[in-house]
Design a protein around this motif. Structure first.
Motif, PDB file in Angstrom:
ATOM      1  N   ILE A  30       0.838  -1.204   0.000  1.00 44.01           N
ATOM      2  CA  ILE A  30       0.000   0.000   0.000  1.00 44.01           C
ATOM      3  C   ILE A  30       0.870   1.249   0.000  1.00 44.01           C
ATOM      4  CG2 ILE A  30      -1.750   1.272   1.283  1.00 44.01           C
ATOM      5  CD1 ILE A  30      -2.771  -1.380   2.348  1.00 44.01           C
ATOM      6  N   VAL A  31       1.940   1.210   0.794  1.00 50.07           N
ATOM      7  CA  VAL A  31       2.854   2.347   0.834  1.00 50.07           C
ATOM      8  C   VAL A  31       3.492   2.567  -0.528  1.00 50.07           C
ATOM      9  CG1 VAL A  31       4.987   3.215   1.867  1.00 50.07           C
ATOM     10  CG2 VAL A  31       3.277   2.089   3.302  1.00 50.07           C
ATOM     11  N   MET A  32       3.811   1.484  -1.226  1.00 50.23           N
ATOM     12  CA  MET A  32       4.417   1.600  -2.548  1.00 50.23           C
ATOM     13  C   MET A  32       3.456   2.236  -3.555  1.00 50.23           C
ATOM     14  SD  MET A  32       7.499   0.573  -2.265  1.00 50.23           S
ATOM     15  CE  MET A  32       7.938   0.429  -3.992  1.00 50.23           C
ATOM     16  N   VAL A  33       2.175   1.876  -3.469  1.00 50.10           N
ATOM     17  CA  VAL A  33       1.185   2.483  -4.366  1.00 50.10           C
ATOM     18  C   VAL A  33       1.109   3.983  -4.140  1.00 50.10           C
ATOM     19  CG1 VAL A  33      -1.276   2.628  -4.890  1.00 50.10           C
ATOM     20  CG2 VAL A  33      -0.176   0.399  -4.681  1.00 50.10           C
ATOM     21  N   VAL A  34       1.065   4.390  -2.878  1.00 46.25           N
ATOM     22  CA  VAL A  34       1.001   5.814  -2.556  1.00 46.25           C
ATOM     23  C   VAL A  34       2.270   6.523  -3.027  1.00 46.25           C
ATOM     24  CG1 VAL A  34       0.819   7.499  -0.695  1.00 46.25           C
ATOM     25  CG2 VAL A  34      -0.532   5.394  -0.612  1.00 46.25           C
ATOM     26  N   ALA A  35       3.424   5.899  -2.797  1.00 49.42           N
ATOM     27  CA  ALA A  35       4.689   6.518  -3.190  1.00 49.42           C
ATOM     28  C   ALA A  35       4.781   6.694  -4.703  1.00 49.42           C
ATOM     29  CB  ALA A  35       5.859   5.684  -2.675  1.00 49.42           C
ATOM     30  N   PHE A  36       4.398   5.660  -5.473  1.00 49.37           N
ATOM     31  CA  PHE A  36       4.525   5.730  -6.924  1.00 49.37           C
ATOM     32  C   PHE A  36       3.440   6.586  -7.565  1.00 49.37           C
ATOM     33  CE2 PHE A  36       7.396   2.138  -6.481  1.00 49.37           C
ATOM     34  CZ  PHE A  36       8.349   2.438  -7.440  1.00 49.37           C
ATOM     35  N   SER A  37       2.450   7.025  -6.780  1.00 51.15           N
ATOM     36  CA  SER A  37       1.496   7.991  -7.321  1.00 51.15           C
ATOM     37  C   SER A  37       2.142   9.356  -7.515  1.00 51.15           C
ATOM     38  CB  SER A  37       0.288   8.114  -6.389  1.00 51.15           C
ATOM     39  OG  SER A  37       0.651   8.717  -5.154  1.00 51.15           O
ATOM     40  N   PHE A  38       3.321   9.542  -6.925  1.00 51.93           N
ATOM     41  CA  PHE A  38       4.086  10.787  -7.096  1.00 51.93           C
ATOM     42  C   PHE A  38       5.313  10.579  -7.979  1.00 51.93           C
ATOM     43  CE2 PHE A  38       1.929  11.136  -2.994  1.00 51.93           C
ATOM     44  CZ  PHE A  38       1.278  12.353  -3.134  1.00 51.93           C
ATOM     45  N   ASN A  39       5.364   9.460  -8.694  1.00 49.99           N
ATOM     46  CA  ASN A  39       6.518   9.143  -9.523  1.00 49.99           C
ATOM     47  C   ASN A  39       6.345   9.726 -10.929  1.00 49.99           C
ATOM     48  OD1 ASN A  39       8.854   8.024 -10.527  1.00 49.99           O
ATOM     49  ND2 ASN A  39       7.977   5.974 -10.791  1.00 49.99           N
ATOM     50  N   GLN A  40       7.390  10.326 -11.467  1.00 50.65           N
ATOM     51  CA  GLN A  40       7.330  10.900 -12.808  1.00 50.65           C
ATOM     52  C   GLN A  40       7.259   9.848 -13.897  1.00 50.65           C
ATOM     53  OE1 GLN A  40      10.694  13.485 -13.292  1.00 50.65           O
ATOM     54  NE2 GLN A  40       9.761  15.206 -12.189  1.00 50.65           N
ATOM     55  N   SER A  41       7.777   8.666 -13.617  1.00 45.75           N
ATOM     56  CA  SER A  41       7.830   7.625 -14.634  1.00 45.75           C
ATOM     57  C   SER A  41       6.421   7.145 -14.990  1.00 45.75           C
ATOM     58  CB  SER A  41       8.669   6.444 -14.147  1.00 45.75           C
ATOM     59  OG  SER A  41       8.639   5.386 -15.076  1.00 45.75           O
ATOM     60  N   LYS A  42       6.163   6.924 -16.281  1.00 42.84           N
ATOM     61  CA  LYS A  42       4.861   6.464 -16.719  1.00 42.84           C
ATOM     62  C   LYS A  42       4.665   4.973 -16.531  1.00 42.84           C
ATOM     63  CE  LYS A  42       3.968  10.039 -20.161  1.00 42.84           C
ATOM     64  NZ  LYS A  42       3.607  10.325 -21.571  1.00 42.84           N
ATOM     65  N   ASN A  43       5.765   4.213 -16.492  1.00 43.13           N
ATOM     66  CA  ASN A  43       5.606   2.776 -16.309  1.00 43.13           C
ATOM     67  C   ASN A  43       5.451   2.388 -14.850  1.00 43.13           C
ATOM     68  OD1 ASN A  43       8.223   2.912 -15.201  1.00 43.13           O
ATOM     69  ND2 ASN A  43       9.186   2.314 -17.133  1.00 43.13           N
ATOM     70  N   GLY A  44       5.719   3.309 -13.927  1.00 49.84           N
ATOM     71  CA  GLY A  44       5.476   3.064 -12.517  1.00 49.84           C
ATOM     72  C   GLY A  44       6.387   2.044 -11.877  1.00 49.84           C
ATOM     73  N   VAL A  45       7.502   1.704 -12.520  1.00 53.24           N
ATOM     74  CA  VAL A  45       8.421   0.696 -11.983  1.00 53.24           C
ATOM     75  C   VAL A  45       9.671   1.350 -11.409  1.00 53.24           C
ATOM     76  CG1 VAL A  45       9.799  -1.327 -12.521  1.00 53.24           C
ATOM     77  CG2 VAL A  45       7.554  -1.037 -13.584  1.00 53.24           C
ATOM     78  N   LEU A  46      10.267   2.250 -12.156  1.00 53.04           N
ATOM     79  CA  LEU A  46      11.479   2.919 -11.717  1.00 53.04           C
ATOM     80  C   LEU A  46      11.146   4.330 -11.251  1.00 53.04           C
ATOM     81  CD1 LEU A  46      13.914   1.846 -14.580  1.00 53.04           C
ATOM     82  CD2 LEU A  46      13.637   0.798 -12.323  1.00 53.04           C
ATOM     83  N   TRP A  47      11.778   4.730 -10.165  1.00 57.14           N
ATOM     84  CA  TRP A  47      11.553   6.079  -9.627  1.00 57.14           C
ATOM     85  C   TRP A  47      12.435   7.066 -10.392  1.00 57.14           C
ATOM     86  CZ3 TRP A  47       8.141   8.214  -6.295  1.00 57.14           C
ATOM     87  CH2 TRP A  47       8.402   9.510  -5.864  1.00 57.14           C
TER      88      TRP A  47
END
Length: 267
Positions: A30-47
């Motif tokens: 759950i924490v990862m989902v919240v964190a990657f909602s602020f990630n610039q990457s479109k694939n959501g895998v790499l920060w």
């Protein structure tokens, strides 16, 4: 004595470590989902950097807005119906004296004990046999069915700790049964009703499985919309949407716990 103290400290350390591992296993995704909602990457895998672009894109998505409105409408209407039906059912079961009362209570809470797949399939078959078109009406009926037990169980628990002499005193003073209920019993059980409604609202807003079986082409709830996106391509805005849904659900559950705590203090 020192050996016992060391053994106790070691046992507490192992217990604390085990608790941390369990909590990490449960909440790290759950924490990862919240964190990657602020990630610039479109694939959501790499920060690749921090951004709030996906939240802006989320609020500009008309399909998501329509699905959210549908979810809120279904949740509000079904919770309102379940508040009335669940409260009346709990009061009726508390006052009734007949054989098979325990079996009827078990049947009343059956919708939240059965697997959601079985419940959803049963509703789909039932509405198909009746010829009811799938859409908002079928969603409301299905959600009301599994929302009622949350209200019923909460009100039943409150009624068990309620002194029946209070309502009897109102009756002795000349109040009708209806007036005694609305002026004495209902205010006392109202926190339990609100607590059950808040839990039911959270469950209705979060439901996907049952909604998937009874939704129609013109009505899509938010969880069903998210599931449809997950089967094709997962846009980064879905992480933002899940984060907002998580925050809303936690807020509803926290409010429910506050209402229940207030009800327990008022006993």
């Amino acid at each position: 004595m020192r050996a016992n103290n060391r053994g106790g400290r070691a046992g507490r350390a192992v217990s604390d470590l085990w608790l941390i591992l369990v909590l990490a296993f449960l909440y790290l995704p759950i924490v990862m989902v919240v964190a990657f909602s602020f990630n610039q990457s479109k694939n959501g895998v790499l920060w690749t950097g921090f951004t709030t672009e996906w939240y802006r894109a989320l609020f500009e998505n008309r399909a998501i807005a329509e699905a959210l409105v549908s979810s809120l409408t279904v949740a509000l209407v079904s919770c309102a119906l379940s508040a009335v039906l669940g409260t009346l059912g709990a009061v009726g079961l508390a006052r009734a004296r007949f054989k098979g009362k325990g079996a009827l209570q078990n049947v009343a809470v059956l919708p939240i004990m059965l697997p959601e797949v079985a419940v959803g399939l049963a509703f789909m078959t039932f509405f198909s046999l009746l010829g009811v078109p799938f859409g908002r009406l079928t969603l409301i009926l299905a959600h009301t069915t599994f929302c009622i037990p949350y209200v019923l169980l909460n009100v039943q628990a409150r009624l068990q700790g309620l002194d029946p002499a209070l309502e009897e005193a109102a009756r002795d003073l000349g109040a009708s049964p209806q007036r005694a209920f609305f002026t004495v019993t209902l205010p006392l059980i109202l926190p339990a009703v609100l607590s059950g409604v808040l839990l039911a609202f959270a469950m209705s807003l979060d439901d996907m499985v049952i909604s998937f079986f009874v939704t129609g082409p013109e009505t899509t709830t938010l969880p069903v919309y998210i599931f449809g996106k997950l089967k094709t391509n997962v846009p980064p805005s879905i992480n933002a949407l899940c984060s907002l849904m998580l925050g809303a659900t936690l807020a509803v559950v926290a409010l429910s716990r506050l209402v229940r705590r207030g009800a327990e203090k008022g006993r």
